[in-house]
Scaffold this motif. Structure first.
Motif, PDB file in Angstrom:
ATOM      1  N   ARG A  97       1.365  -1.391   0.155  1.00 31.09           N
ATOM      2  CA  ARG A  97      -0.352  -0.336  -0.143  1.00 31.09           C
ATOM      3  C   ARG A  97       0.459   1.621   0.735  1.00 31.09           C
ATOM      4  N   GLN A  98       2.769   1.143   0.265  1.00 28.91           N
ATOM      5  CA  GLN A  98       3.138   2.206   0.341  1.00 28.91           C
ATOM      6  C   GLN A  98       3.035   2.733  -1.274  1.00 28.91           C
ATOM      7  N   ALA A  99       2.578   2.070  -1.808  1.00 33.94           N
ATOM      8  CA  ALA A  99       3.108   2.455  -3.055  1.00 33.94           C
ATOM      9  C   ALA A  99       2.362   3.430  -3.688  1.00 33.94           C
ATOM     10  N   LEU A 100       0.665   3.766  -2.795  1.00 32.82           N
ATOM     11  CA  LEU A 100       0.380   5.359  -2.787  1.00 32.82           C
ATOM     12  C   LEU A 100       0.824   7.015  -3.094  1.00 32.82           C
ATOM     13  N   GLU A 101       2.294   6.248  -2.132  1.00 32.90           N
ATOM     14  CA  GLU A 101       3.140   7.552  -2.348  1.00 32.90           C
ATOM     15  C   GLU A 101       2.972   8.114  -3.987  1.00 32.90           C
ATOM     16  N   TRP A 102       3.325   7.098  -4.650  1.00 32.35           N
ATOM     17  CA  TRP A 102       4.229   7.822  -5.456  1.00 32.35           C
ATOM     18  C   TRP A 102       3.214   7.856  -6.913  1.00 32.35           C
ATOM     19  N   ALA A 103       2.003   7.165  -6.708  1.00 34.52           N
ATOM     20  CA  ALA A 103       0.605   7.454  -7.358  1.00 34.52           C
ATOM     21  C   ALA A 103       0.465   8.759  -7.533  1.00 34.52           C
ATOM     22  N   SER A 104      -0.432   9.285  -8.704  1.00 32.81           N
ATOM     23  CA  SER A 104      -0.813  10.587  -8.795  1.00 32.81           C
ATOM     24  C   SER A 104      -1.768  10.724  -7.749  1.00 32.81           C
ATOM     25  N   GLU A 106      -4.610  11.829  -8.913  1.00 35.39           N
ATOM     26  CA  GLU A 106      -5.698  11.246  -9.330  1.00 35.39           C
ATOM     27  C   GLU A 106      -6.131   9.606  -8.959  1.00 35.39           C
ATOM     28  N   MET A 107      -4.904   8.674  -8.833  1.00 37.84           N
ATOM     29  CA  MET A 107      -4.846   7.654  -8.518  1.00 37.84           C
ATOM     30  C   MET A 107      -5.077   7.890  -6.675  1.00 37.84           C
ATOM     31  N   LYS A 108      -4.390   8.512  -6.211  1.00 39.07           N
ATOM     32  CA  LYS A 108      -4.571   8.145  -4.358  1.00 39.07           C
ATOM     33  C   LYS A 108      -6.090   8.518  -3.810  1.00 39.07           C
ATOM     34  N   SER A 109      -6.995   9.015  -5.221  1.00 42.33           N
ATOM     35  CA  SER A 109      -8.388   9.022  -4.571  1.00 42.33           C
ATOM     36  C   SER A 109      -9.113   8.060  -5.644  1.00 42.33           C
ATOM     37  N   ASP A 110      -8.820   7.493  -6.179  1.00 40.50           N
ATOM     38  CA  ASP A 110      -9.833   6.380  -6.787  1.00 40.50           C
ATOM     39  C   ASP A 110     -10.415   5.207  -6.178  1.00 40.50           C
ATOM     40  N   LEU A 111     -11.412   4.938  -5.721  1.00 38.91           N
ATOM     41  CA  LEU A 111     -11.839   3.674  -4.769  1.00 38.91           C
ATOM     42  C   LEU A 111     -11.558   2.467  -5.676  1.00 38.91           C
ATOM     43  N   GLU A 112     -11.071   1.878  -6.104  1.00 42.68           N
ATOM     44  CA  GLU A 112     -10.447   0.468  -6.379  1.00 42.68           C
ATOM     45  C   GLU A 112      -9.214   0.167  -6.293  1.00 42.68           C
ATOM     46  N   ILE A 113      -8.193   1.561  -6.638  1.00 45.93           N
ATOM     47  CA  ILE A 113      -6.855   1.963  -5.855  1.00 45.93           C
ATOM     48  C   ILE A 113      -6.876   1.657  -4.828  1.00 45.93           C
ATOM     49  N   LEU A 114      -7.656   2.536  -3.955  1.00 48.22           N
ATOM     50  CA  LEU A 114      -7.657   2.916  -2.721  1.00 48.22           C
ATOM     51  C   LEU A 114      -8.624   1.175  -1.708  1.00 48.22           C
ATOM     52  N   ARG A 115      -9.217   0.934  -2.286  1.00 49.26           N
ATOM     53  CA  ARG A 115      -9.791  -0.735  -1.372  1.00 49.26           C
ATOM     54  C   ARG A 115      -8.933  -1.427  -2.072  1.00 49.26           C
ATOM     55  N   ALA A 116      -7.848  -2.007  -3.287  1.00 52.64           N
ATOM     56  CA  ALA A 116      -6.759  -2.911  -3.182  1.00 52.64           C
ATOM     57  C   ALA A 116      -5.433  -2.965  -2.037  1.00 52.64           C
ATOM     58  N   ALA A 117      -5.563  -1.337  -1.392  1.00 49.50           N
ATOM     59  CA  ALA A 117      -4.512  -0.988  -0.904  1.00 49.50           C
ATOM     60  C   ALA A 117      -5.030  -1.502   0.659  1.00 49.50           C
ATOM     61  N   VAL A 118      -6.048  -0.635   0.841  1.00 49.39           N
ATOM     62  CA  VAL A 118      -6.929  -1.452   2.317  1.00 49.39           C
ATOM     63  C   VAL A 118      -6.882  -3.327   2.242  1.00 49.39           C
ATOM     64  N   GLN A 119      -7.197  -3.702   1.330  1.00 56.73           N
ATOM     65  CA  GLN A 119      -7.070  -5.208   1.304  1.00 56.73           C
ATOM     66  C   GLN A 119      -6.108  -5.727   1.480  1.00 56.73           C
ATOM     67  N   GLY A 120      -4.878  -5.079   1.182  1.00 55.17           N
ATOM     68  CA  GLY A 120      -3.458  -5.569   1.431  1.00 55.17           C
ATOM     69  C   GLY A 120      -2.686  -5.326   2.712  1.00 55.17           C
ATOM     70  N   LEU A 121      -3.688  -4.870   3.811  1.00 54.81           N
ATOM     71  CA  LEU A 121      -4.014  -4.929   5.171  1.00 54.81           C
ATOM     72  C   LEU A 121      -4.078  -5.930   5.607  1.00 54.81           C
ATOM     73  N   ARG A 122      -4.563  -6.784   5.262  1.00 58.32           N
ATOM     74  CA  ARG A 122      -5.251  -7.958   5.732  1.00 58.32           C
ATOM     75  C   ARG A 122      -3.809  -9.217   6.114  1.00 58.32           C
TER      76      ARG A 122
END
Length: 122
Positions: A97-104, A106-122
Protein backbone atom coordinates in the motif's frame (compact mmCIF):
# COMPACT_ATOMS: atom_id res chain seq x y z
CA UNK A 1 28.29 25.37 10.20
CA UNK A 2 26.73 22.21 11.59
CA UNK A 3 27.83 19.73 8.93
CA UNK A 4 24.32 18.30 8.55
CA UNK A 5 22.35 18.65 5.35
CA UNK A 6 18.80 19.90 5.52
CA UNK A 7 16.03 17.79 4.02
CA UNK A 8 15.73 20.42 1.28
CA UNK A 9 19.42 20.15 0.43
CA UNK A 10 19.20 16.34 0.38
CA UNK A 11 16.21 16.55 -1.98
CA UNK A 12 18.10 18.95 -4.27
CA UNK A 13 21.11 16.63 -4.39
CA UNK A 14 18.94 13.61 -5.13
CA UNK A 15 17.16 15.51 -7.93
CA UNK A 16 20.54 16.49 -9.44
CA UNK A 17 21.79 12.89 -9.28
CA UNK A 18 18.59 11.61 -10.90
CA UNK A 19 18.80 14.23 -13.66
CA UNK A 20 22.44 13.30 -14.28
CA UNK A 21 21.56 9.60 -14.42
CA UNK A 22 18.84 10.28 -17.00
CA UNK A 23 21.24 12.41 -19.02
CA UNK A 24 23.87 9.65 -19.07
CA UNK A 25 21.24 7.07 -20.08
CA UNK A 26 20.11 9.36 -22.94
CA UNK A 27 23.68 9.74 -24.18
CA UNK A 28 24.18 5.96 -24.10
CA UNK A 29 20.85 5.44 -25.87
CA UNK A 30 21.77 7.89 -28.64
CA UNK A 31 25.12 6.13 -29.05
CA UNK A 32 23.28 2.84 -29.49
CA UNK A 33 24.80 1.41 -26.31
CA UNK A 34 21.69 1.35 -24.12
CA UNK A 35 18.20 0.70 -25.38
CA UNK A 36 14.81 -0.52 -24.25
CA UNK A 37 15.93 -4.15 -24.46
CA UNK A 38 18.77 -3.41 -22.03
CA UNK A 39 16.45 -1.50 -19.72
CA UNK A 40 13.88 -4.32 -19.83
CA UNK A 41 16.53 -6.86 -18.89
CA UNK A 42 17.61 -4.66 -15.99
CA UNK A 43 14.12 -4.02 -14.58
CA UNK A 44 13.20 -7.69 -14.79
CA UNK A 45 16.13 -8.38 -12.44
CA UNK A 46 15.55 -5.34 -10.25
CA UNK A 47 12.48 -3.17 -10.76
CA UNK A 48 14.21 -0.20 -9.20
CA UNK A 49 16.66 -0.19 -12.11
CA UNK A 50 13.95 1.93 -13.76
CA UNK A 51 15.69 4.74 -11.90
CA UNK A 52 18.52 4.57 -14.45
CA UNK A 53 16.31 4.66 -17.55
CA UNK A 54 15.91 7.67 -19.81
CA UNK A 55 12.98 10.00 -19.28
CA UNK A 56 11.41 8.58 -22.44
CA UNK A 57 11.76 5.02 -21.14
CA UNK A 58 10.21 6.00 -17.80
CA UNK A 59 7.11 6.84 -19.82
CA UNK A 60 7.03 3.46 -21.56
CA UNK A 61 4.11 1.46 -20.18
CA UNK A 62 5.55 -1.97 -20.97
CA UNK A 63 8.85 -1.14 -19.27
CA UNK A 64 7.13 0.39 -16.23
CA UNK A 65 4.79 -2.60 -15.88
CA UNK A 66 7.74 -5.00 -15.94
CA UNK A 67 9.55 -2.91 -13.34
CA UNK A 68 6.55 -2.66 -11.00
CA UNK A 69 5.79 -6.37 -11.42
CA UNK A 70 9.28 -7.07 -10.13
CA UNK A 71 9.24 -4.44 -7.36
CA UNK A 72 6.40 -2.10 -6.36
CA UNK A 73 8.94 0.57 -5.41
CA UNK A 74 9.68 1.08 -9.12
CA UNK A 75 6.55 3.26 -9.26
CA UNK A 76 8.68 6.00 -7.69
CA UNK A 77 10.85 6.11 -10.82
CA UNK A 78 8.05 5.86 -13.39
CA UNK A 79 7.22 8.90 -15.49
CA UNK A 80 4.49 11.23 -14.25
CA UNK A 81 1.99 9.98 -16.83
CA UNK A 82 2.63 6.40 -15.74
CA UNK A 83 1.93 7.34 -12.12
CA UNK A 84 -1.60 8.05 -13.29
CA UNK A 85 -2.02 4.70 -15.04
CA UNK A 86 -4.64 2.69 -13.13
CA UNK A 87 -3.29 -0.75 -14.05
CA UNK A 88 0.27 0.20 -13.14
CA UNK A 89 -0.79 1.71 -9.82
CA UNK A 90 -2.99 -1.29 -9.08
CA UNK A 91 -0.05 -3.63 -9.68
CA UNK A 92 2.04 -1.60 -7.25
CA UNK A 93 -0.50 -1.11 -4.43
CA UNK A 94 -1.55 -4.75 -4.44
CA UNK A 95 2.07 -5.55 -3.56
CA UNK A 96 2.36 -2.81 -0.94
CA UNK A 97 0.00 0.00 0.00
CA UNK A 98 2.97 2.35 0.44
CA UNK A 99 3.09 2.58 -3.36
CA UNK A 100 0.27 5.14 -3.04
CA UNK A 101 2.96 7.61 -2.04
CA UNK A 102 4.16 7.75 -5.67
CA UNK A 103 0.81 7.44 -7.42
CA UNK A 104 -0.76 10.51 -9.02
CA UNK A 105 -3.31 12.52 -7.05
CA UNK A 106 -6.04 11.08 -9.24
CA UNK A 107 -4.98 7.52 -8.40
CA UNK A 108 -4.74 8.39 -4.70
CA UNK A 109 -8.45 9.18 -4.78
CA UNK A 110 -9.49 6.27 -7.04
CA UNK A 111 -11.77 3.96 -5.05
CA UNK A 112 -10.53 0.77 -6.71
CA UNK A 113 -6.93 1.67 -5.99
CA UNK A 114 -7.77 2.56 -2.38
CA UNK A 115 -9.69 -0.71 -1.92
CA UNK A 116 -6.72 -2.69 -3.21
CA UNK A 117 -4.39 -0.83 -0.86
CA UNK A 118 -6.68 -1.47 2.14
CA UNK A 119 -7.11 -5.15 1.23
CA UNK A 120 -3.36 -5.47 1.42
CA UNK A 121 -3.59 -4.65 5.12
CA UNK A 122 -5.33 -7.93 5.92
Amino acid sequence: MSGKLSDEAKAEIEAAVNASTEAVAEILQKAGIYGKTDAMRAVREDGQALRFATKEMKGDRELCMAAVAQNWRALEWAGEEMKGDRELCMAAVTQNRQALEWASEEMKSDLEILRAAVQGLR
